[in-house]
Design a protein around this motif. Structure first.
Motif, PDB file in Angstrom:
ATOM      1  N   GLY A   1       0.813  -1.211   0.000  1.00 21.36           N
ATOM      2  CA  GLY A   1       0.000   0.000   0.000  1.00 21.36           C
ATOM      3  C   GLY A   1       0.846   1.260   0.000  1.00 21.36           C
ATOM      4  O   GLY A   1       0.568   2.218  -0.736  1.00 21.36           O
ATOM      5  N   LYS A   2       1.886   1.245   0.803  1.00 19.86           N
ATOM      6  CA  LYS A   2       2.785   2.400   0.862  1.00 19.86           C
ATOM      7  C   LYS A   2       3.467   2.629  -0.484  1.00 19.86           C
ATOM      8  O   LYS A   2       3.579   3.756  -0.955  1.00 19.86           O
ATOM      9  CB  LYS A   2       3.830   2.174   1.953  1.00 19.86           C
ATOM     10  N   ARG A   3       3.911   1.551  -1.106  1.00 17.67           N
ATOM     11  CA  ARG A   3       4.587   1.666  -2.404  1.00 17.67           C
ATOM     12  C   ARG A   3       3.629   2.168  -3.480  1.00 17.67           C
ATOM     13  O   ARG A   3       4.004   2.978  -4.318  1.00 17.67           O
ATOM     14  CB  ARG A   3       5.183   0.315  -2.812  1.00 17.67           C
TER      15      ARG A   3
ATOM     16  N   THR B   1      -1.581  -6.499  -9.612  1.00 16.76           N
ATOM     17  CA  THR B   1      -0.947  -6.420 -10.927  1.00 16.76           C
ATOM     18  C   THR B   1      -1.607  -5.337 -11.780  1.00 16.76           C
ATOM     19  O   THR B   1      -0.918  -4.585 -12.474  1.00 16.76           O
ATOM     20  CB  THR B   1      -0.989  -7.783 -11.639  1.00 16.76           C
ATOM     21  N   LYS B   2      -2.925  -5.238 -11.720  1.00 17.66           N
ATOM     22  CA  LYS B   2      -3.637  -4.187 -12.463  1.00 17.66           C
ATOM     23  C   LYS B   2      -3.180  -2.805 -11.993  1.00 17.66           C
ATOM     24  O   LYS B   2      -2.985  -1.898 -12.794  1.00 17.66           O
ATOM     25  CB  LYS B   2      -5.151  -4.314 -12.259  1.00 17.66           C
ATOM     26  N   ILE B   3      -3.031  -2.648 -10.683  1.00 12.22           N
ATOM     27  CA  ILE B   3      -2.581  -1.360 -10.138  1.00 12.22           C
ATOM     28  C   ILE B   3      -1.158  -1.064 -10.601  1.00 12.22           C
ATOM     29  O   ILE B   3      -0.853   0.046 -11.045  1.00 12.22           O
ATOM     30  CB  ILE B   3      -2.674  -1.353  -8.596  1.00 12.22           C
ATOM     31  N   ALA B   4      -0.290  -2.074 -10.516  1.00 15.83           N
ATOM     32  CA  ALA B   4       1.098  -1.888 -10.962  1.00 15.83           C
ATOM     33  C   ALA B   4       1.138  -1.482 -12.427  1.00 15.83           C
ATOM     34  O   ALA B   4       1.864  -0.552 -12.806  1.00 15.83           O
ATOM     35  CB  ALA B   4       1.898  -3.175 -10.725  1.00 15.83           C
ATOM     36  N   GLU B   5       0.369  -2.156 -13.256  1.00 18.72           N
ATOM     37  CA  GLU B   5       0.339  -1.831 -14.690  1.00 18.72           C
ATOM     38  C   GLU B   5      -0.194  -0.419 -14.927  1.00 18.72           C
ATOM     39  O   GLU B   5       0.298   0.289 -15.807  1.00 18.72           O
ATOM     40  CB  GLU B   5      -0.486  -2.869 -15.448  1.00 18.72           C
ATOM     41  N   ALA B   6      -1.161   0.006 -14.137  1.00 15.63           N
ATOM     42  CA  ALA B   6      -1.679   1.369 -14.262  1.00 15.63           C
ATOM     43  C   ALA B   6      -0.604   2.394 -13.881  1.00 15.63           C
ATOM     44  O   ALA B   6      -0.648   3.531 -14.322  1.00 15.63           O
ATOM     45  CB  ALA B   6      -2.916   1.542 -13.383  1.00 15.63           C
ATOM     46  N   LEU B   7       0.359   1.957 -13.075  1.00 16.41           N
ATOM     47  CA  LEU B   7       1.493   2.803 -12.692  1.00 16.41           C
ATOM     48  C   LEU B   7       2.683   2.610 -13.645  1.00 16.41           C
ATOM     49  O   LEU B   7       3.770   3.105 -13.389  1.00 16.41           O
ATOM     50  CB  LEU B   7       1.928   2.471 -11.257  1.00 16.41           C
ATOM     51  N   ASP B   8       2.455   1.857 -14.727  1.00 10.96           N
ATOM     52  CA  ASP B   8       3.497   1.519 -15.704  1.00 10.96           C
ATOM     53  C   ASP B   8       4.648   0.738 -15.077  1.00 10.96           C
ATOM     54  O   ASP B   8       5.823   0.969 -15.386  1.00 10.96           O
ATOM     55  CB  ASP B   8       4.026   2.776 -16.423  1.00 10.96           C
ATOM     56  N   LEU B   9       4.303  -0.180 -14.164  1.00 10.63           N
ATOM     57  CA  LEU B   9       5.276  -1.043 -13.507  1.00 10.63           C
ATOM     58  C   LEU B   9       4.781  -2.479 -13.553  1.00 10.63           C
ATOM     59  O   LEU B   9       3.590  -2.722 -13.754  1.00 10.63           O
ATOM     60  CB  LEU B   9       5.429  -0.655 -12.028  1.00 10.63           C
ATOM     61  N   THR B  10       5.688  -3.408 -13.356  1.00 11.69           N
ATOM     62  CA  THR B  10       5.273  -4.784 -13.097  1.00 11.69           C
ATOM     63  C   THR B  10       5.102  -4.907 -11.587  1.00 11.69           C
ATOM     64  O   THR B  10       5.612  -4.075 -10.828  1.00 11.69           O
ATOM     65  CB  THR B  10       6.329  -5.800 -13.575  1.00 11.69           C
ATOM     66  N   LEU B  11       4.427  -5.934 -11.159  1.00 11.32           N
ATOM     67  CA  LEU B  11       4.242  -6.142  -9.721  1.00 11.32           C
ATOM     68  C   LEU B  11       5.592  -6.335  -9.040  1.00 11.32           C
ATOM     69  O   LEU B  11       5.831  -5.790  -7.962  1.00 11.32           O
ATOM     70  CB  LEU B  11       3.317  -7.337  -9.462  1.00 11.32           C
TER      71      LEU B  11
END
Length: 113
Positions: free
Chosen positions: A9-11, A53-63
């Motif tokens: 969550g923090k990340r 993973t969806k959140i990471a991708e929305a941030l243009d990152l992988t999990l």
């Protein structure tokens, strides 16, 4: 296990803020509710790997990228802590240093080399 959800969550919050995204925008991009995203960021709700993973991708990152940097950050903080400890240790007398080493030896996990 709870700690990993707090770290995640923090990340997520850190990365979202770096990109200057609102919670609303990130929630929209991740296809989750804004309330759920807020709870994930606070660590009060647990997310599935799929949603993370969806959140990471929305941030243009992988999990793995999202979690990897946190590990590196803790590693850096550990190094800073060790350097601080060494700095203060060097300023002590031989008697104080010996007392501290004996204190450390009293811990079951202490292994002398």
């Amino acid at each position: 296990m709870e700690k990993i959800y707090l770290i995640l969550g923090k990340r997520i919050r850190e990365e979202r803020n770096k990109l200057r995204l609102s919670q609303e925008r990130l929630a929209f991009k991740s296809k989750i509710s804004i309330n759920f995203l807020g709870q994930i960021e606070r660590g009060t709700k647990h997310t599935t790997l799929t949603t993370a993973t969806k959140i990471a991708e929305a941030l243009d990152l992988t999990l793995s990228e999202l979690l990897k940097e946190e590990k590196a950050k803790h590693f850096t903080e550990d190094i800073v802590s060790e350097k601080t400890l060494l700095y203060h240790f060097r300023e002590r007398t031989t008697e104080e240093k010996n007392a501290f080493v004996n204190f450390l030896k009293s811990f079951p996990s202490f292994k002398s080399k």
